[in-house]
Design an enzyme around this catalytic site. Structure first.
Site, PDB file in Angstrom:
ATOM      1  N   HIS A  60      48.805  -5.596 -45.548  1.00 61.73           N
ATOM      2  CA  HIS A  60      47.995  -4.413 -45.306  1.00 61.73           C
ATOM      3  C   HIS A  60      46.949  -4.455 -46.142  1.00 61.73           C
ATOM      4  O   HIS A  60      45.672  -4.729 -44.893  1.00 61.73           O
ATOM      5  CB  HIS A  60      48.377  -2.447 -45.767  1.00 61.73           C
ATOM      6  N   TYR A  72      41.734  -4.660 -44.305  1.00 60.68           N
ATOM      7  CA  TYR A  72      40.373  -4.207 -45.376  1.00 60.68           C
ATOM      8  C   TYR A  72      40.178  -5.051 -46.114  1.00 60.68           C
ATOM      9  O   TYR A  72      38.534  -4.930 -46.272  1.00 60.68           O
ATOM     10  CB  TYR A  72      40.941  -3.153 -46.255  1.00 60.68           C
ATOM     11  N   HIS A  77      46.296  -2.084 -30.839  1.00 64.17           N
ATOM     12  CA  HIS A  77      46.409  -1.899 -31.828  1.00 64.17           C
ATOM     13  C   HIS A  77      44.945  -1.984 -32.426  1.00 64.17           C
ATOM     14  O   HIS A  77      43.732  -2.109 -33.098  1.00 64.17           O
ATOM     15  CB  HIS A  77      47.251  -0.528 -33.402  1.00 64.17           C
ATOM     16  N   PHE A  78      45.696  -3.620 -33.541  1.00 62.50           N
ATOM     17  CA  PHE A  78      45.040  -4.074 -34.179  1.00 62.50           C
ATOM     18  C   PHE A  78      43.885  -5.777 -33.553  1.00 62.50           C
ATOM     19  O   PHE A  78      42.853  -5.877 -33.852  1.00 62.50           O
ATOM     20  CB  PHE A  78      46.357  -5.075 -35.284  1.00 62.50           C
ATOM     21  N   HIS A  79      43.875  -5.090 -32.194  1.00 59.04           N
ATOM     22  CA  HIS A  79      42.885  -6.209 -31.679  1.00 59.04           C
ATOM     23  C   HIS A  79      41.466  -4.976 -31.266  1.00 59.04           C
ATOM     24  O   HIS A  79      40.755  -5.061 -31.277  1.00 59.04           O
ATOM     25  CB  HIS A  79      43.363  -6.389 -29.759  1.00 59.04           C
ATOM     26  N   ARG A 102      55.367  -6.706 -27.516  1.00 64.69           N
ATOM     27  CA  ARG A 102      54.888  -8.185 -27.457  1.00 64.69           C
ATOM     28  C   ARG A 102      55.156  -9.979 -27.679  1.00 64.69           C
ATOM     29  O   ARG A 102      56.778  -9.907 -27.977  1.00 64.69           O
ATOM     30  CB  ARG A 102      53.802  -7.509 -28.792  1.00 64.69           C
ATOM     31  N   ARG A 103      54.743 -10.183 -27.606  1.00 65.82           N
ATOM     32  CA  ARG A 103      54.826 -12.048 -28.835  1.00 65.82           C
ATOM     33  C   ARG A 103      56.106 -12.708 -27.575  1.00 65.82           C
ATOM     34  O   ARG A 103      56.712 -13.096 -28.420  1.00 65.82           O
ATOM     35  CB  ARG A 103      55.115 -11.460 -30.313  1.00 65.82           C
TER      36      ARG A 103
END
Lengths: 547, 172
Positions: free
Chosen positions: A223, A227, A374-376, A437-438
């Site tokens: 996580h 950041y 989300h993470f893209h 995914r994946r």
């Protein structure tokens, strides 16, 4: 070795260092973006080469975009920000170059290992699957090399504070220092996993691995690493974009509060990556879930302050009324445009994150295309778009040449932004319908697969736009080096605040108290989730290849 | 320190937003007992076939004396054992899954059945399948039941995409 004749901003003293780091990051970024386009083609059978190549490509795409692009950009950008904001060249340049070469060798070793088909384990490693040892050695070198930047950034802040007692550390440098400290904390988990578990396993020194422990250690890192990517993007938003838009930063102090919160809150919450793992108990997951909501705070603050800063720009440029200032923003200025788009992308990206954070609700989207979307949005939409803006601000200062084409730069930013939305909106929907995914192909029952794949065409168009955009980005930067038009002002001017910052309280000018708080928080959040594996009956797993 | 009154107000709004979301999660967890699968139960993955619970004969669906329906599944590259199970809809069920080799994920689309299957641990999901949900996305069978895929949703190796089975959901 310090440059005695450095100009007041210090930027010229880190020119080569900053450009070398960022060029490695961006060049590999462009390659990895094209791999992403290939993956979309393979998934939708536009081409059908092999599942093996798909997973190999996914591994390289993930490793480069998440680890290599980010770490190289952050170090190069960080050196430039440190020199420009403290108005002096950095010391210990030898160490900085040593770090650069260590990172480069590590990245290339890992990349060759993946390209040779010896390390198709995805960027999350997934023990007890094991890759060739060169993959882990390469990854370790990349991480170890980045510690040069970490140490230099912290040392520069410490020595500057000693030489300027009572003066506030410039906000940009305060943010990069928070990031350096965050990175040092972040690395502990993955470094312990690689050194004590994965390397011995891949070298055959031990036949088994404690998978629960490995997953806990990786979650420690997984996580805050986001950041680590994000803080430099926020530095661009706080310290570069308001001025580029023709306005002022609304509040310096809120920036400091946001950076401190990002450091302190993003570290003790990593268990949300293993919400649906059986080896962690519900109470600990719930505790980390609540912390995950709290990490939305600094982003909500940042969203407000940056929007308010842009509003000062719009109004200074003659914008009137509740929304009139938006139209008056300098939409044709790449640095400002990049900042605005990065901020806008934070809305859907952050929303998706809050859904994922929602404890039991995560089961519905876990390991589906929703997460990929989300993470893209976060990494591609906010982080990388802000990196684009940072690069467009820095390149003229570092090369001494004006940006080769503002028109192309703006087109590139819009292509990236639109492409990303067109790519991720269908992914969210496919994820809600349960599409995993994946996975290279989906040979499951057509009744369900057809419901997913009918959303594929926009996904391919969006991905292709992003691929083109990444090439265009590298092209604009490359052409800038040879631009005959010289940049007249070689200094990087950071944003000024609406009210000048004369004095800030010690906790917003340094990190000693926050580090001690982190010691307590990390012990409280991780001592049991990690320590349990040493006190309970654990059955280790055998090592497996990925074939 | 110069924090604008507007920023102070926004700060309060932000904290309230986060609090409300946190309270929702706490409420569903404590009042409704909704948790992700978290049973922390160790098992030796290298000897699954020798355990009383996951030996081949005992896999599949069992209705225990107290009426609970328990489905035992072994995930191993690149198969789900057994290949097809039949579960009643709108009935409380327990899924217990273990991996015989690497990390896997178990997901049944249209249901709340979703868990990582980690070598060394038993994953347990307690849920109720809603017939209307699976009927909306599954394949209808002549006997009125609906079949949905159960697939591995965590990368487990180069044959990952081939790792799937089926759940036949019957009307209660």
């Amino acid at each position: 070795m310090s440059d005695t004749a450095a100009p007041r901003d210090g930027l010229s003293g880190v020119r080569g260092l900053a450009l070398a780091h960022m060029w490695v990051g961006f060049a590999l970024f462009a390659v990895a973006s094209l791999l992403g386009v290939y993956q979309l083609f393979e998934r939708d059978h536009v081409v059908r080469i092999s599942a093996e190549l798909y997973y190999q490509s996914t591994t390289l795409h993930g490793v480069v975009q998440a680890f290599v692009l980010t770490t190289f950009f952050i170090a190069g950008f960080g050196y430039a920000i440190t020199a420009a904001s403290l108005r002096r060249p950095i010391r210990r340049k030898g160490l900085a170059w040593l770090g650069f070469w260590t990172m480069l060798v590590g990245s290339l070793v890992a990349a060759v290992s993946i390209a040779a088909g010896k390390a198709t384990v995805l960027y999350t490693f997934y023990p007890p699957m094991v890759a060739h040892w060169t993959f882990y050695v390469g990854a370790a070198l990349l991480l170890v090399g980045s510690l040069a930047w970490t140490a230099i950034t912290i040392a520069e802040t410490v020595s500057w504070k000693r030489e300027n007692p009572g003066r506030p550390v410039p906000l940009a440098q305060f943010g990069m220092t928070a990031n350096a400290i965050l990175w040092a904390w972040t690395l502990v988990g993955v470094v312990v996993e690689v050194v004590f578990q994965l390397l011995p396993l891949s070298l055959g020194l031990t036949p088994t691995i404690d998978v629960g422990l490995a997953r806990a250690l990786f979650s420690w890192t997984l996580h805050p690493i986001v950041y680590f990517w994000l803080i430099p993007a926020y530095v661009v938003l706080y310290s570069i974009v308001p001025r580029a838009a023709g306005g002022y930063l609304f509040s310096d102090e809120v920036g400091r509060i946001a950076f401190v919160m990002l450091l302190v809150i993003s570290l003790p919450i990593g268990l949300h990556h293993v919400f649906v793992d059986p080896e962690q108990a519900a109470g600990w997951k719930l505790m980390h879930a609540l912390g995950t909501f709290m990490v939305a705070l600094p982003t909500l603050l940042t969203g407000f302050t940056i929007a308010a800063s842009l509003e000062t720009a719009g109004r200074l440029r003659g914008g009137k009324g509740l929304f009139g200032w938006i139209g008056r923003l300098p939409w044709n200025e790449p640095v400002a445009l990049g900042g605005i788009l990065a901020l806008v992308a934070l809305l859907p990206g952050g929303f998706g994150g809050l859904v994922n954070a929602s404890y039991a609700m995560d089961v519905m989207v876990h390991n589906t295309a929703w997460i990929t979307a989300h993470f893209h949005l976060i990494l591609g939409g906010t982080v990388v778009t802000a990196y684009f803006a940072g690069a467009y601000a820095l390149w003229p200062k570092l090369t001494g040449r004006r940006l080769s084409s503002r028109g192309l730069a703006n087109a590139q930013l819009w292509m990236w932004f639109v492409g990303l939305l067109v790519l991720t909106v269908p992914w969210h929907w496919q994820g809600l319908l349960g599409m995993p995914r994946r996975v290279a192909y989906m040979p499951y029952d057509p009744a369900i697969v057809d419901r997913w794949t009918k959303w594929n065409p926009p996904m391919i168009v969006g991905g292709a736009l992003m691929g083109l955009s990444s090439l265009l980005f590298v092209w604009v930067l490359f052409r800038t080096h040879g631009n005959p038009e010289r940049e007249t002002d070689p200094a990087l001017h950071l944003s000024e605040t609406v009210e000048p910052v004369v004095h800030v309280p010690a906790p917003l000018n340094g990190f000693a108290v926050w580090n001690w708080l982190l010691v307590v928080l990390m012990a409280a959040s991780w001592a049991y989730p990690i320590g349990q594996f040493f006190s309970m009956t654990v059955h280790k797993a055998l090592a497996w290849g990925f074939r | 320190m110069a924090i604008h009154p507007l920023e102070r107000r926004w700060f309060v709004v932000s904290i309230l937003l986060v609090l409300v979301m946190g309270l929702f999660v706490l409420y569903t967890a404590w009042a409704a007992g909704i948790h992700p699968p978290s049973n922390v139960e160790a098992i030796d993955s290298t000897r699954l076939h020798l355990t009383p619970e996951f030996a081949e004969d005992h896999l599949g669906v069992e209705r225990t004396k107290d009426g609970t329906v328990v489905a035992r599944i072994v995930m191993a590259r690149y198969m789900v054992h057994p290949q097809e199970i039949t579960l009643p809809a709108d009935t409380p069920i327990v899924i217990r899954a273990a991996s015989a080799d690497v990390l896997h994920g178990l997901h049944v689309a249209g249901t709340n059945i979703g868990t990582q299957v980690v070598p060394g641990y038993v994953s347990e999901v307690r849920t109720t399948i809603r017939f209307d949900r699976v009927a909306a996305i599954g394949t209808a069978n002549p006997d009125g039941s609906v079949t949905v895929p159960l697939f591995c949703n965590e990368y487990c190796g180069l044959g990952h995409q081939s790792m799937w089975g089926r759940v036949r959901v019957t009307k209660p």
